[in-house]
Design a protein around this motif. Sequence first.
Motif, PDB file in Angstrom:
ATOM      1  N   VAL A  50      39.423  31.763  43.697  1.00 21.49           N
ATOM      2  CA  VAL A  50      38.331  32.539  44.140  1.00 21.49           C
ATOM      3  C   VAL A  50      37.562  32.799  42.579  1.00 21.49           C
ATOM      4  N   ARG A  51      36.089  32.751  42.764  1.00 21.47           N
ATOM      5  CA  ARG A  51      35.270  32.594  41.861  1.00 21.47           C
ATOM      6  C   ARG A  51      34.146  33.732  42.361  1.00 21.47           C
ATOM      7  N   ALA A  53      32.116  36.725  43.381  1.00 18.74           N
ATOM      8  CA  ALA A  53      32.397  38.231  42.868  1.00 18.74           C
ATOM      9  C   ALA A  53      32.655  38.972  44.164  1.00 18.74           C
ATOM     10  N   ARG A  56      36.290  38.501  45.210  1.00 16.03           N
ATOM     11  CA  ARG A  56      36.913  39.044  44.272  1.00 16.03           C
ATOM     12  C   ARG A  56      37.126  40.805  44.397  1.00 16.03           C
ATOM     13  N   ARG A  57      35.893  41.267  44.976  1.00 12.85           N
ATOM     14  CA  ARG A  57      35.704  42.729  44.965  1.00 12.85           C
ATOM     15  C   ARG A  57      36.446  42.793  46.327  1.00 12.85           C
ATOM     16  N   LEU A  59      39.214  41.444  47.356  1.00 13.76           N
ATOM     17  CA  LEU A  59      40.782  41.045  46.611  1.00 13.76           C
ATOM     18  C   LEU A  59      41.031  42.392  46.192  1.00 13.76           C
ATOM     19  N   GLN A  60      40.346  43.001  45.252  1.00 12.71           N
ATOM     20  CA  GLN A  60      40.644  44.261  44.602  1.00 12.71           C
ATOM     21  C   GLN A  60      40.955  45.326  45.536  1.00 12.71           C
ATOM     22  N   ILE A  69      41.580  42.845  39.122  1.00  9.60           N
ATOM     23  CA  ILE A  69      41.164  41.499  39.997  1.00  9.60           C
ATOM     24  C   ILE A  69      39.489  41.339  40.001  1.00  9.60           C
ATOM     25  N   GLY A  70      38.717  42.698  39.874  1.00  9.77           N
ATOM     26  CA  GLY A  70      37.412  42.181  40.043  1.00  9.77           C
ATOM     27  C   GLY A  70      36.699  42.033  38.593  1.00  9.77           C
ATOM     28  N   VAL A  75      40.152  34.381  40.019  1.00  9.02           N
ATOM     29  CA  VAL A  75      41.402  34.773  40.419  1.00  9.02           C
ATOM     30  C   VAL A  75      41.920  33.776  41.310  1.00  9.02           C
ATOM     31  N   LEU A 146      48.567  37.148  43.024  1.00  8.93           N
ATOM     32  CA  LEU A 146      47.244  37.058  42.418  1.00  8.93           C
ATOM     33  C   LEU A 146      47.134  36.744  41.109  1.00  8.93           C
ATOM     34  N   PRO A 148      44.449  36.892  38.166  1.00  8.82           N
ATOM     35  CA  PRO A 148      43.177  37.054  37.628  1.00  8.82           C
ATOM     36  C   PRO A 148      43.311  36.353  36.501  1.00  8.82           C
TER      37      PRO A 148
END
Length: 174
Positions: A50-51, A53, A56-57, A59-60, A69-70, A75, A146, A148
């Motif tokens: 996962v690239r 953003a 990733r947000r 996922l965070q 994570i972010g 990730v 996960l 990062p």
Amino acid sequence: MDCLQAIASRRSVRKFGPQAVDEADLVRILQAGCLAPSAGNRQPWYFIVVRDAQVRRQLQAAALEQEVIGAAPVVVAVCADPELSAARYGERGRSLYCLLDCANATENMLLAAHALGYGACWVGAFQERAVAAVLALPQGFRVVALVPLGRPAESPPMPPRRRLEDVVRWERWD
Ligand SMILES: Cc1cc2nc3c(=O)[nH]c(=O)nc-3n(C[C@H](O)[C@H](O)[C@H](O)COP(=O)(O)O)c2cc1C
């Protein structure tokens, strides 16, 4: 980097610089995951890179809002297909081996990232169903970790370890 040196000097890194992760390096890290041992060589893992953003947000948010994570440019979600292991090993494959195999792959990737000059961290505190939904995983897949990763912006000291004499028993417990 020497293997034992990499094992000893690897740390969980949670702060990252702005540099991107080189694609060729990323492939080497993923390849290290594929080289992990697995029960019956079933290799029940899938690595979702996962690239984006926004993803990733998400996922965070699914990972108790852990900023690591972010903050990372990449990730990697390490996922297991339990049925690949269950097909040969039944319930033990489904409930245990596939998770162990993915743990092996995760550690390999952490070490490879470190050896290539990246920082990474195993993040295991997340709402699994929420992560699976964000990643659109097939039904039944498990999310094991996960990861990062990015260029390290901190060099944390080694957290204390239990002493060898406290954790090793020679021959028998008593
Ligand atoms: C199964 C597992 C789950 C973990 N979950 C998290 C996590 O959710 N968030 C986090 O910041 N670190 C997490 N960690 C990293 C540990 O905190 C870290 O490995 C430990 O403190 C030892 O530090 P070191 O990795 O620098 O040796 C996890 C590690 C493992 C193996």
